[in-house]
Motif scaffolding. Sequence first.
Motif, PDB file in Angstrom:
ATOM      1  N   ASP A   7     -36.683  51.045  86.051  1.00 17.11           N
ATOM      2  CA  ASP A   7     -35.601  50.439  85.274  1.00 17.11           C
ATOM      3  C   ASP A   7     -35.829  50.540  83.769  1.00 17.11           C
ATOM      4  O   ASP A   7     -34.872  50.716  82.999  1.00 17.11           O
ATOM      5  N   THR A   8     -37.099  50.423  83.349  1.00 14.95           N
ATOM      6  CA  THR A   8     -37.376  50.245  81.921  1.00 14.95           C
ATOM      7  C   THR A   8     -38.359  51.255  81.339  1.00 14.95           C
ATOM      8  O   THR A   8     -38.509  51.307  80.114  1.00 14.95           O
ATOM      9  N   GLY A   9     -39.055  52.011  82.190  1.00 11.90           N
ATOM     10  CA  GLY A   9     -40.102  52.888  81.688  1.00 11.90           C
ATOM     11  C   GLY A   9     -41.358  52.142  81.318  1.00 11.90           C
ATOM     12  O   GLY A   9     -42.295  52.705  80.716  1.00 11.90           O
ATOM     13  N   ALA A  10     -41.435  50.864  81.685  1.00 13.16           N
ATOM     14  CA  ALA A  10     -42.579  50.015  81.365  1.00 13.16           C
ATOM     15  C   ALA A  10     -42.853  49.092  82.545  1.00 13.16           C
ATOM     16  O   ALA A  10     -42.039  48.978  83.466  1.00 13.16           O
ATOM     17  N   VAL A  11     -44.005  48.421  82.526  1.00 12.89           N
ATOM     18  CA  VAL A  11     -44.330  47.395  83.517  1.00 12.89           C
ATOM     19  C   VAL A  11     -44.727  46.137  82.756  1.00 12.89           C
ATOM     20  O   VAL A  11     -45.677  46.162  81.956  1.00 12.89           O
ATOM     21  N   CYS A  12     -43.971  45.082  82.962  1.00  6.78           N
ATOM     22  CA  CYS A  12     -44.201  43.825  82.242  1.00  6.78           C
ATOM     23  C   CYS A  12     -44.263  44.047  80.730  1.00  6.78           C
ATOM     24  O   CYS A  12     -45.083  43.462  80.021  1.00  6.78           O
ATOM     25  N   GLY A  13     -43.402  44.946  80.244  1.00  3.19           N
ATOM     26  CA  GLY A  13     -43.339  45.201  78.814  1.00  3.19           C
ATOM     27  C   GLY A  13     -44.365  46.184  78.299  1.00  3.19           C
ATOM     28  O   GLY A  13     -44.383  46.491  77.103  1.00  3.19           O
ATOM     29  N   ILE A  14     -45.221  46.720  79.168  1.00  2.00           N
ATOM     30  CA  ILE A  14     -46.230  47.694  78.757  1.00  2.00           C
ATOM     31  C   ILE A  14     -45.655  49.092  78.973  1.00  2.00           C
ATOM     32  O   ILE A  14     -45.443  49.506  80.116  1.00  2.00           O
ATOM     33  N   PRO A  15     -45.406  49.851  77.901  1.00  2.00           N
ATOM     34  CA  PRO A  15     -44.826  51.196  78.061  1.00  2.00           C
ATOM     35  C   PRO A  15     -45.793  52.122  78.797  1.00  2.00           C
ATOM     36  O   PRO A  15     -47.010  52.075  78.590  1.00  2.00           O
ATOM     37  N   LEU A  16     -45.251  52.962  79.663  1.00  2.00           N
ATOM     38  CA  LEU A  16     -46.042  53.929  80.412  1.00  2.00           C
ATOM     39  C   LEU A  16     -45.503  55.337  80.164  1.00  2.00           C
ATOM     40  O   LEU A  16     -44.344  55.500  79.768  1.00  2.00           O
TER      41      LEU A  16
END
Length: 296
Positions: free
Chosen positions: A129-138
């Motif tokens: 959904d966001t390209g991140a996990v819990c606000g951590i960009p990956l």
Amino acid sequence: MTTAPLHEATITSLPKIHSGKVRDLFALGPDHLFIVTSDRLSAFDVILPNPIPGKGAVLNALTAFWMARFASIIPNHFDTSVDLVQWLTPAERAQCEGRAVVAKKLKALPVEAVARGYLIGSGWKDYQDTGAVCGIPLPKGLRLADKLPQAIFTPAFKAPKGEHDANISFDETVKLVGPALAAQVRDVTLRLYREASEFAATRGIIIADTKFEFGLDDAGTLHLIDEVLTPDSSRFWPADRYQPGISPPSFDKQYVRDYLETLDWNKTAPGPTLPDAVIARTASTYREAQRLLTGA
């Protein structure tokens, strides 16, 4: 240990404090808790009606194994100095054999400390959904079950019984427990995950992710509490069957989750009844995880 599955501990000699998703807590004097690990199974934060035979003993044994390995890194809540003879009847002690511990009474933090080394579960959904996990960009282009460039700390807020835990950012963790404690929890979480992953790799197991819980004593010292690196709190994958791009087979309750995903169920209580075959396979999977990791 009793041979019949234990859905709930029936102890009348001690005041009952709380029944969680898996554990029943009793007051043991002013400074201790008596914690019984039942055979209850929760999935999607819902307690299912069928207990898994022997599951509580497996969780108890694995937690004790890991806490002993981590004792030089962080203190834990175990207290083996308390004699239960004066507190419990023989029948109650027999009921709890192999599945209970005496623990120091600590102030539990309101945060589940989650370490992720692979992209799976809610982390995968967040990434899509966001390209991140819990606000951590990956990095872009990661696949399901890909190994992350480095393990990440993705905390969750511990929801009340019957509600879903919620992933939160590190900044939200700081608001809950303060900057110094949030940093300490993050750092020790990632260290424990790293050391456990290195050990598990020698036993042919990948630890995809796991969650820890922590508490404070009166002096403010951080302790490791609750369960540690069990099939309930972790995703264990057989290394020889790991393949990015698919959800790997696992030594945890993912098999139950996968079964439940095939049902027309809205993931709220009451949970559906599990078939005997699913119960038997889950029990066997938990025992196999214990055998591989501990040799017992």
